[in-house]
Design a protein around this motif. Structure first.
Motif, mmCIF file in Angstrom:
data_model
loop_
_atom_site.group_PDB
_atom_site.id
_atom_site.type_symbol
_atom_site.label_atom_id
_atom_site.label_comp_id
_atom_site.label_asym_id
_atom_site.label_seq_id
_atom_site.Cartn_x
_atom_site.Cartn_y
_atom_site.Cartn_z
ATOM 1 N N ILE A 740 0.840 -1.204 0.000
ATOM 2 C CA ILE A 740 0.000 0.000 0.000
ATOM 3 C C ILE A 740 0.874 1.254 0.000
ATOM 4 O O ILE A 740 0.688 2.163 -0.823
ATOM 5 C CB ILE A 740 -0.927 0.011 1.230
ATOM 6 N N ILE A 741 1.814 1.320 0.919
ATOM 7 C CA ILE A 741 2.651 2.518 1.033
ATOM 8 C C ILE A 741 3.482 2.702 -0.233
ATOM 9 O O ILE A 741 3.591 3.814 -0.775
ATOM 10 C CB ILE A 741 3.560 2.431 2.269
ATOM 11 N N ALA A 742 4.067 1.622 -0.722
ATOM 12 C CA ALA A 742 4.899 1.720 -1.926
ATOM 13 C C ALA A 742 4.062 2.150 -3.131
ATOM 14 O O ALA A 742 4.500 2.988 -3.933
ATOM 15 C CB ALA A 742 5.583 0.376 -2.195
ATOM 16 N N ASN A 743 2.862 1.589 -3.275
ATOM 17 C CA ASN A 743 2.013 1.953 -4.405
ATOM 18 C C ASN A 743 1.557 3.402 -4.334
ATOM 19 O O ASN A 743 1.487 4.093 -5.355
ATOM 20 C CB ASN A 743 0.795 1.027 -4.468
ATOM 21 N N ALA A 744 1.217 3.874 -3.138
ATOM 22 C CA ALA A 744 0.770 5.262 -2.998
ATOM 23 C C ALA A 744 1.879 6.229 -3.388
ATOM 24 O O ALA A 744 1.655 7.210 -4.124
ATOM 25 C CB ALA A 744 0.309 5.525 -1.568
ATOM 26 N N LYS A 745 3.080 5.978 -2.914
ATOM 27 C CA LYS A 745 4.203 6.851 -3.263
ATOM 28 C C LYS A 745 4.487 6.800 -4.767
ATOM 29 O O LYS A 745 4.732 7.834 -5.406
ATOM 30 C CB LYS A 745 5.447 6.432 -2.468
ATOM 31 N N HIS A 746 4.444 5.606 -5.342
ATOM 32 C CA HIS A 746 4.709 5.474 -6.773
ATOM 33 C C HIS A 746 3.620 6.161 -7.598
ATOM 34 O O HIS A 746 3.933 6.851 -8.584
ATOM 35 C CB HIS A 746 4.796 3.995 -7.154
ATOM 36 N N PHE A 747 2.380 5.986 -7.190
ATOM 37 C CA PHE A 747 1.253 6.606 -7.904
ATOM 38 C C PHE A 747 1.375 8.121 -7.854
ATOM 39 O O PHE A 747 1.153 8.816 -8.869
ATOM 40 C CB PHE A 747 -0.053 6.133 -7.270
ATOM 41 N N ALA A 748 1.747 8.654 -6.702
ATOM 42 C CA ALA A 748 1.916 10.111 -6.573
ATOM 43 C C ALA A 748 3.012 10.604 -7.516
ATOM 44 O O ALA A 748 2.844 11.616 -8.218
ATOM 45 C CB ALA A 748 2.242 10.471 -5.127
ATOM 46 N N ARG A 749 4.138 9.897 -7.549
ATOM 47 C CA ARG A 749 5.228 10.301 -8.448
ATOM 48 C C ARG A 749 4.797 10.207 -9.906
ATOM 49 O O ARG A 749 5.136 11.074 -10.731
ATOM 50 C CB ARG A 749 6.467 9.423 -8.216
ATOM 51 N N ALA A 750 4.041 9.165 -10.231
ATOM 52 C CA ALA A 750 3.598 8.977 -11.614
ATOM 53 C C ALA A 750 2.636 10.082 -12.045
ATOM 54 O O ALA A 750 2.728 10.590 -13.171
ATOM 55 C CB ALA A 750 2.935 7.607 -11.765
ATOM 56 N N LEU A 751 1.712 10.451 -11.182
ATOM 57 C CA LEU A 751 0.785 11.541 -11.497
ATOM 58 C C LEU A 751 1.537 12.849 -11.685
ATOM 59 O O LEU A 751 1.227 13.647 -12.584
ATOM 60 C CB LEU A 751 -0.255 11.668 -10.385
ATOM 61 N N LYS A 752 2.529 13.088 -10.829
ATOM 62 C CA LYS A 752 3.335 14.294 -10.958
ATOM 63 C C LYS A 752 4.087 14.298 -12.286
ATOM 64 O O LYS A 752 4.154 15.320 -12.988
ATOM 65 C CB LYS A 752 4.315 14.385 -9.784
ATOM 66 N N GLY A 815 -7.116 6.942 -3.095
ATOM 67 C CA GLY A 815 -6.448 5.928 -2.297
ATOM 68 C C GLY A 815 -6.149 4.705 -3.142
ATOM 69 O O GLY A 815 -6.881 4.395 -4.082
ATOM 70 N N VAL A 816 -5.082 3.995 -2.783
ATOM 71 C CA VAL A 816 -4.644 2.859 -3.600
ATOM 72 C C VAL A 816 -5.048 1.517 -2.999
ATOM 73 O O VAL A 816 -4.701 0.461 -3.545
ATOM 74 C CB VAL A 816 -3.107 2.897 -3.792
ATOM 75 N N SER A 817 -5.796 1.521 -1.905
ATOM 76 C CA SER A 817 -6.025 0.282 -1.153
ATOM 77 C C SER A 817 -6.738 -0.781 -1.970
ATOM 78 O O SER A 817 -6.277 -1.933 -2.073
ATOM 79 C CB SER A 817 -6.831 0.587 0.112
ATOM 80 N N GLU A 818 -7.880 -0.431 -2.545
ATOM 81 C CA GLU A 818 -8.691 -1.450 -3.206
ATOM 82 C C GLU A 818 -7.971 -2.013 -4.431
ATOM 83 O O GLU A 818 -7.957 -3.233 -4.645
ATOM 84 C CB GLU A 818 -10.057 -0.883 -3.602
ATOM 85 N N MET A 819 -7.366 -1.128 -5.220
ATOM 86 C CA MET A 819 -6.708 -1.633 -6.433
ATOM 87 C C MET A 819 -5.439 -2.405 -6.092
ATOM 88 O O MET A 819 -5.049 -3.322 -6.844
ATOM 89 C CB MET A 819 -6.423 -0.481 -7.391
ATOM 90 N N THR A 820 -4.810 -2.088 -4.981
ATOM 91 C CA THR A 820 -3.676 -2.903 -4.527
ATOM 92 C C THR A 820 -4.156 -4.312 -4.202
ATOM 93 O O THR A 820 -3.490 -5.309 -4.545
ATOM 94 C CB THR A 820 -3.003 -2.263 -3.302
ATOM 95 N N ARG A 821 -5.296 -4.417 -3.558
ATOM 96 C CA ARG A 821 -5.840 -5.747 -3.240
ATOM 97 C C ARG A 821 -6.192 -6.524 -4.497
ATOM 98 O O ARG A 821 -6.163 -7.755 -4.514
ATOM 99 C CB ARG A 821 -7.083 -5.620 -2.362
ATOM 100 N N PHE A 822 -6.562 -5.817 -5.562
ATOM 101 C CA PHE A 822 -6.870 -6.496 -6.820
ATOM 102 C C PHE A 822 -5.637 -6.716 -7.689
ATOM 103 O O PHE A 822 -5.759 -7.140 -8.832
ATOM 104 C CB PHE A 822 -7.934 -5.721 -7.596
ATOM 105 N N GLY A 823 -4.458 -6.401 -7.151
ATOM 106 C CA GLY A 823 -3.237 -6.785 -7.838
ATOM 107 C C GLY A 823 -2.481 -5.685 -8.540
ATOM 108 O O GLY A 823 -1.459 -5.949 -9.190
ATOM 109 N N PHE A 824 -2.938 -4.442 -8.439
ATOM 110 C CA PHE A 824 -2.200 -3.356 -9.070
ATOM 111 C C PHE A 824 -0.832 -3.196 -8.398
ATOM 112 O O PHE A 824 -0.710 -3.248 -7.174
ATOM 113 C CB PHE A 824 -2.956 -2.033 -8.936
ATOM 114 N N GLY A 825 0.179 -2.971 -9.231
ATOM 115 C CA GLY A 825 1.509 -2.638 -8.753
ATOM 116 C C GLY A 825 2.013 -1.390 -9.450
ATOM 117 O O GLY A 825 1.244 -0.679 -10.111
ATOM 118 N N PRO A 826 3.289 -1.089 -9.344
ATOM 119 C CA PRO A 826 3.827 0.137 -9.942
ATOM 120 C C PRO A 826 3.503 0.291 -11.429
ATOM 121 O O PRO A 826 3.153 1.381 -11.882
ATOM 122 C CB PRO A 826 5.334 0.014 -9.701
#
Length: 882
Positions: A740-752, A815-826
């Motif tokens: 969760i933490i890794a995906n949130a940080k990566h998603f933020a960087r990707a959006l930026k 938030g990245v929680s639900e999609m992380t549970r469904f297998g989303f990664g970086p």
């Protein structure tokens, strides 16, 4: 030479072609070449400038300044914090108004009092007479400082262009700020006389007035005169001295409580003492309360009140026209005119303000106090009786950034449903539910941070027996605190609950857990109720005391609704008799990061207010809360307080990857169990008290305020689902939280990287939680969120700490929680970021691309799904008929 006074902007008005008139002894612009109607509409649509430099401006200083102002003003001056303003009235000895005014506190040692231009000399004479017994001074600064009202939906953007992006004030009404506009010092007040939800009054040095006016015009603001100022204030139902205050058309003094704003402007706080007009105002207030309770048995003290009035027949009302009910004259129109407005189409958030305009005849009237909202009356217009109605309001500002006209419409009754073809309706419900389920689970990407999809096992258990059963239970001392159940058939749920408590104690890392609360909000309500009960444990013979000062995160700063005076805290927190406000103080935030608590500022406030309860936790959360720092401070200062952490959004992140609240010093943790914690919709309360602790009694109060205090049926089916979720969470906790933490940080960087304006601190990759916040532009959040939903991406539109309300939201909370549970990664969050940027920045249709991306990820992770477990789950589903 004209004998009329002129403001610092007189030459600017003349150069712009304004029509100048005598207004209270000042030569002022009544309108500009565009006309009053255009000026009114431009204010409501964009941004207008009003020269209000004719208003009297007086500095009050000296040791007795507060005592003096408490004596001569109706408001409670001691409640006025630094950088706040308050509306007030200057009362006479008999309870009428010398004038109404605004009091500002830009500086600790002095107050600025602003009064009506035509009344300045009269007001000053009245105040000087009252000042003789006080050691303070009044200094008129009307000539030294100019005043410009900058009003309308675009005013904030225009002014912040001049401030270099620096926030002008806090976003709430009556907030003040001192800023520089292109190097020139100004005082800014979030006040105004137009009714606009977004408006400021700017005080600048006289030599800077013309420069500021012209720069604002260059940036898109347009000048408006007194004519538009009057139609705008009338639409907002704001009083004007000489019309809604002072003498009525029959020459009698109007009581202050005849004006609706009196309930905000008048205080009877003990510290005000025997202020001017107190006794008659107390009589008026008593009469006002009777009238509001529809007791019209004695109207002698408050025979008439100011109310809005709308003409239903064709015509125009003017001040002084008689108002009738039947053959009896019940009052007069005090202000009236024809007001323009923009026509709107659609409903709710889909309402669109069109370019089409119309007009309506509205006004204010001084009418008998027993006339109610929606009552019809008649207005005598040049000998002809025209039908009118008393509406609740002419306008609403509850959906900023726009003020919205409320056209009078009789209340419509809800349509009665039909009993025809119920089997067909049941079939249609199944069809639509199936479509919705498939869309949400297989075709759209859900980024709402307060949601999650439970595993199949959690969902099935939640719907199984004992769903819809009862299992109330309570510890009984006679049986050595063993739980006694009030229903039979509860042995299985008893076992489930004991196992659930055991698992949640392990997960939270605490001594005691209450799992019967059925929501996060109820967790907080039960806790607040218990704190109040525990406070009053030694004295049960008197009305229970409410909680003293509570410190929390303000809702505008991302705080939880349930921890606000408007939410679950409402019934448990006291009102400070000194300030007459709810005894709540908010965590300050860092100047360079408005999403983070200012620890040193917090310590100062704790030392000043010594709160009984400190509530950490947010719904818009990017950072850890400084629990450890504040625990160390209150312990060192020996401040008796309770530290609570509402972890609703981050309950699923407790641990080494985010925060260990009990290790940091929290005493109570509450939360929702369906957000980052991926269980069913329930709540939980955890404490770290031991039986030998003084506050063990608080834990017992929490249990008793849960049952029987809050719940009877505590949703037993979801208790089963919750136990399964607890097993899953304890088993997969480390892998899930790190992802969760890794995906949130990566998603933020990707959006930026895609060009979006990601909020937060880039040094930590913008977030320490599951949440990512993106700014999309003031007031555009709802539209962007709707556009994303049309493209199968679900987000929250979100108000940032600098914005006025949800309809003015300029951000997206994800938030990245639900999609992380469904297998989303970086890689998947990179792909999603690119799609969202195409939709948000370039208006592209990404709906099919989103469906294709989502369709690759439908399998749930971080749950038990091996062959043996799935076989047991299938057998269970078959046995119970799923």
């Amino acid at each position: 030479m004209s004998e009329l006074k002129r403001t610092q902007l007189y030459d600017v008005h003349v150069a712009a072609g304004a029509s100048m008139v005598d207004f209270g002894g000042w030569e002022m612009p009544i309108q500009y070449p565009s006309g009053i109607v255009a000026e009114h509409l431009y204010t409501r649509h964009a941004c207008s400038l009003f020269d209000v430099s004719h208003m009297g401006r007086v500095l009050v200083e000296g040791p007795d300044r507060v005592a003096f102002l408490q004596h001569v003003l109706s408001s409670n001056v001691e409640s006025l914090d630094l950088n706040m303003a308050q509306y007030c009235i200057i009362p006479t000895e008999n309870g009428s108004a010398v004038d109404d005014a605004y009091l500002y506190r830009f500086e600790e040692e002095r107050f600025l009092l602003v009064v009506n231009a035509a009344n300045t000399e009269k007001d000053l004479a009245h105040l000087r007479e009252a000042m003789k017994n006080y050691n303070c001074t009044m200094t008129e600064i009307t000539k030294d400082w100019a005043a410009i009202a900058v009003q309308g939906p675009k005013c904030k953007d225009i002014l912040m262009t001049l401030s270099g992006g620096v926030q002008l004030t806090e976003p709430m009404k009556n907030a003040l700020g001192t800023v520089t506009l292109e190097g020139r010092l100004v005082r800014v007040a979030k006040t105004g006389y137009t009714g606009e939800p977004l408006g400021f009054e700017v005080y600048c040095r006289s030599e800077d007035a013309a420069w500021l006016w012209n720069r604002l015009v260059e940036l898109g603001a347009k000048p408006a005169g007194l004519g538009a100022r009057d139609t705008l204030r009338l639409e907002a139902a704001l009083p004007l001295y000489g019309h809604e205050m002072g003498l009525d058309p029959a020459g009698n003094e109007m009581p202050i409580f005849a004006v609706p704003l009196a309930k905000f402007a008048v205080s009877f706080a003990p510290q005000k003492g025997d202020f001017i007009g107190r006794k008659p105002l107390e009589q008026q207030f008593a009469a006002f309360k009777r009238i509001m309770n529809r007791d019209f048995s004695d109207l002698s003290v408050l025979p008439r009140r100011i109310q809005p009035i709308t003409l239903l027949d064709r015509g125009v009302m003017r001040a002084g026209m008689p108002v009738y009910r039947g053959e009896k004259q019940v009052g007069w129109v005090t202000s009236g005119t024809m007001v323009p407005y923009y026509v709107a189409e659609g409903e709710g958030l889909q309402t669109v303000i069109t370019d089409e305009t119309a007009k309506r005849a509205i006004g204010l009237c001084y009418i008998d106090s027993d006339i109610l909202t929606d009552d019809t009356v008649e207005v005598d217009i040049r000998g002809k009786r025209l039908k009118a109605v008393i509406p609740a309001n002419h306008m609403s500002v509850s959906a900023p950034p726009f003020a919205r006209p409320l056209l009078y419409r009789p209340e419509e009754k809800d349509p009665v449903g039909s009993l025809e073809n119920l089997p067909g309706k049941a079939f249609e419900l199944l069809k639509k539910a199936e479509e919705n389920h498939l869309w949400r689970q297989k075709q759209c990407i859900n980024l709402i941070p307060s949601e999650n999809t439970p595993s199949h096992a959690v969902q099935m258990l939640s719907a199984s027996d004992p769903s819809c059963r009862y299992a109330e239970h309570k510890k009984v001392l006679s049986f050595y605190d063993k739980d006694i159940f009030y229903y039979q058939g509860t042995k299985f749920i008893d076992e489930v609950e004991r196992l659930l408590v055991e698992q949640m104690r392990l997960y939270l890392g605490c001594a005691q857990v209450e799992t019967r609360v059925v929501s996060g909000q109820m967790s907080n309500m039960a806790t607040f109720s218990a704190l109040m009960d525990w406070k009053n444990r030694l004295d049960r013979k008197h009305t229970p005391q409410r909680l003293g000062y509570v410190m929390n995160n303000h809702i505008i700063k991302g705080g939880h609704l349930s921890a606000q005076p408007m939410g679950a805290l409402r019934d448990y927190v006291a009102v400070d008799p000194k300030t007459e406000r709810t005894a709540v103080v908010n965590f300050p935030v860092c100047r360079d990061n408005i999403y983070k608590i200012d620890v040193e500022g917090t310590k100062k406030l704790i030392d000043e207010y010594r709160p009984e309860l400190i509530i950490f936790g947010k719904s818009m959360v990017l950072h850890r809360e400084p629990v450890a720092e504040i625990r160390a401070f209150v312990d060192a200062q020996n401040i008796p307080t309770t530290i609570m952490y509402d972890m609703a959004h981050v309950l699923g992140l407790i641990g080494d990857h985010f925060q260990n609240p009990f290790a940091d010093g929290a005493e109570i943790v509450t939360g929702s169990t369906h957000k980052t914690f991926f269980g069913p919709q329930r709540g939980v309360i955890g404490v770290n008290y031991q039986r030998e602790d003084l506050k063990w009694g608080l834990w017992e109060a929490i249990e008793s305020r849960t049952f029987p205090g809050s719940v009877s049926n505590h949703h037993l089916g979801t208790q089963l689902g919750m136990l399964m979720a607890a097993y899953e969470m304890n088993h997969f906790k480390d892998a899930y939280q790190s992802a969760i933490i890794a995906n949130a940080k990566h998603f933020a960087r990707a959006l930026k990287a895609q060009g979006l304006d990601v909020q937060g601190d880039p040094a930590i990759d913008y977030t320490e939680t599951h949440q990512v916040i993106v700014s999309v532009g003031y007031g555009t959040g709802p539209e962007v969120a709707e556009r994303l939903e049309e493209n199968n991406v679900i987000v929250n539109y979100q108000t940032t700490p600098e914005e006025e309300g949800f309809t003015a939201s300029g951000a997206l909370r994800m938030g990245v929680s639900e999609m992380t549970r469904f297998g989303f990664g970086p890689a998947e969050f990179d792909e999603l970021a690119a799609l969202m940027a195409d939709c948000i920045l370039r208006g592209k249709d990404i709906s099919e691309d989103v469906v294709r991306l989502r369709s690759r990820f439908t399998k749930m992770h971080y749950c038990f799904n091996d062959a043996e477990f799935n076989a047991a789950l299938d057998r269970f589903a078959g046995e119970i008929g799923f």
